[in-house]
Design a protein around this motif. Structure first.
Motif: not given
Length: 329
Positions: A188-194, A200-205, A274-283
């Motif tokens: 499933p598609a997920r929102a990719i956030l800084p 970023a910490g939400e279980p779903k958005i 580059a060592g960057s990380r993101v948050a992946a949050v379900p819709l």
């Protein structure tokens, strides 16, 4: 009791004796498939280390034997498969694989998985998926030779239909009816956030909460349409600020607060180069679904090697999916 094998029944002998002689050679099939892969007599000859005249003669002989035109010769575009040629190149590849298995019966009977497999991988997840998956497979089957090509969905579909690829790992949406598939895992598609985004910490958005923010679109054929359709299903219009053809670029832009994105395949603990990380949050709403799938042409007869690779891919992707589900509980 005698250990000698019994002779085939007379009717079987008669059947073989009356069978029409085979007019083509495996070499002709090899030259034909190479010409289809390279769309060029010269390119095929270079790959096979033979003369262009040999390749050209093999194609002409096959066309005469089959009574079909296999290629259209165009100076600007080289060789272009005809509709009959597209079907025949799949069958030729099948025959070459069967011949290879026949030649190596000893290793096959001993349980060894061997041979060469041409696999296509969707470019958006190839850097993450290919190295660990192929490494796992080769550790279990050291006699195998896995060759992969990265590309967008159109590239993979064309490769399967032209016989250049035997198997592809890709998303399963909008595939033509000529391709068979087996789903490996829902994606499933997920929102990719800084990581420091307010959500970023939400279980779903809800996607509506992000719609006014800059959107970074993964701009690949079919992929862009899929992500834009998610907004349309919800009556939203994205604020497209950047269009990128590289998943790594999309992730890195998100990580550096240029906006948010939507992706299907992204690991929760994965860092980019580059060592960057993101948050992946379900819709919070079910949207048009897709799955990571193994795909092949309906005319392709999956051999022992392809089936073993498919089994390994299924197990590996399933492990990833279980880890992701655990991390997002």
């Amino acid at each position: 009791m005698s250990s000698r094998r019994s002779a085939p029944p007379p009717d079987a002998i008669s059947s073989f004796a009356n069978r029409e002689p085979i007019a083509f050679t495996l070499r002709q099939l090899l030259y034909f498939t190479a010409a289809a892969e390279h769309s060029s007599v010269v390119g095929a000859a270079a790959a096979l280390n033979v003369s262009p005249a040999s390749v050209s003669a093999a194609i002409s002989d096959l066309e005469a034997i089959c009574g079909l035109q296999l290629f259209v010769r165009r100076h600007a575009r080289g060789l272009v498969l005809t509709p009959n040629g597209r079907d025949m190149v799949i069958e030729a590849s099948n025959l070459l694989h069967l011949a290879g298995e026949f030649q190596a019966q000893g290793r096959r009977r001993s349980g060894s998985v061997h041979g060469r497999l041409e696999v296509g991988i969707l470019v958006s997840f190839a850097p993450t998926l290919v190295p660990p998956l192929v490494r796992r497979f080769l550790d279990a089957h050291p006699d195998a030779d896995i060759r992969w090509q990265q590309g967008d969905l159109d590239f993979l579909v064309n490769g399967l239909e032209a016989g250049r690829l035997e198997l592809a790992l890709m998303y399963d949406f909008d595939l033509p009816s000529t391709l068979r598939r087996v789903a490996l895992s829902p994606m499933p598609a997920r929102a990719i956030l800084p990581l420091d985004h307010r959500l970023a910490g939400e279980p779903k958005i809800a996607l509506a909460e992000l719609a006014d923010e800059p959107f970074i679109l993964l701009d690949l054929p079919r992929t862009r349409d899929y992500f834009l359709s998610i907004f349309a299903e919800m009556g939203l219009t994205p604020n497209v600020a950047y269009r990128e053809t590289s998943v790594e670029m999309v992730r890195n832009l998100v990580a550096n607060n240029f906006g948010f994105s939507l992706l299907n395949y992204v690991l929760a603990d994965e860092a980019d180069s580059a060592g960057s990380r993101v948050a992946a949050v379900p819709l919070d709403r079910k949207v048009r679904g897709t799955a990571l799938a193994a795909v092949w042409h309906y005319r392709y007869r999956m051999n022992r090697l392809a089936q073993a690779f498919l089994d390994t891919a299924h197990d590996y992707v399933d492990e990833i999916a279980r880890t992701e589900r655990r991390d997002y509980r």
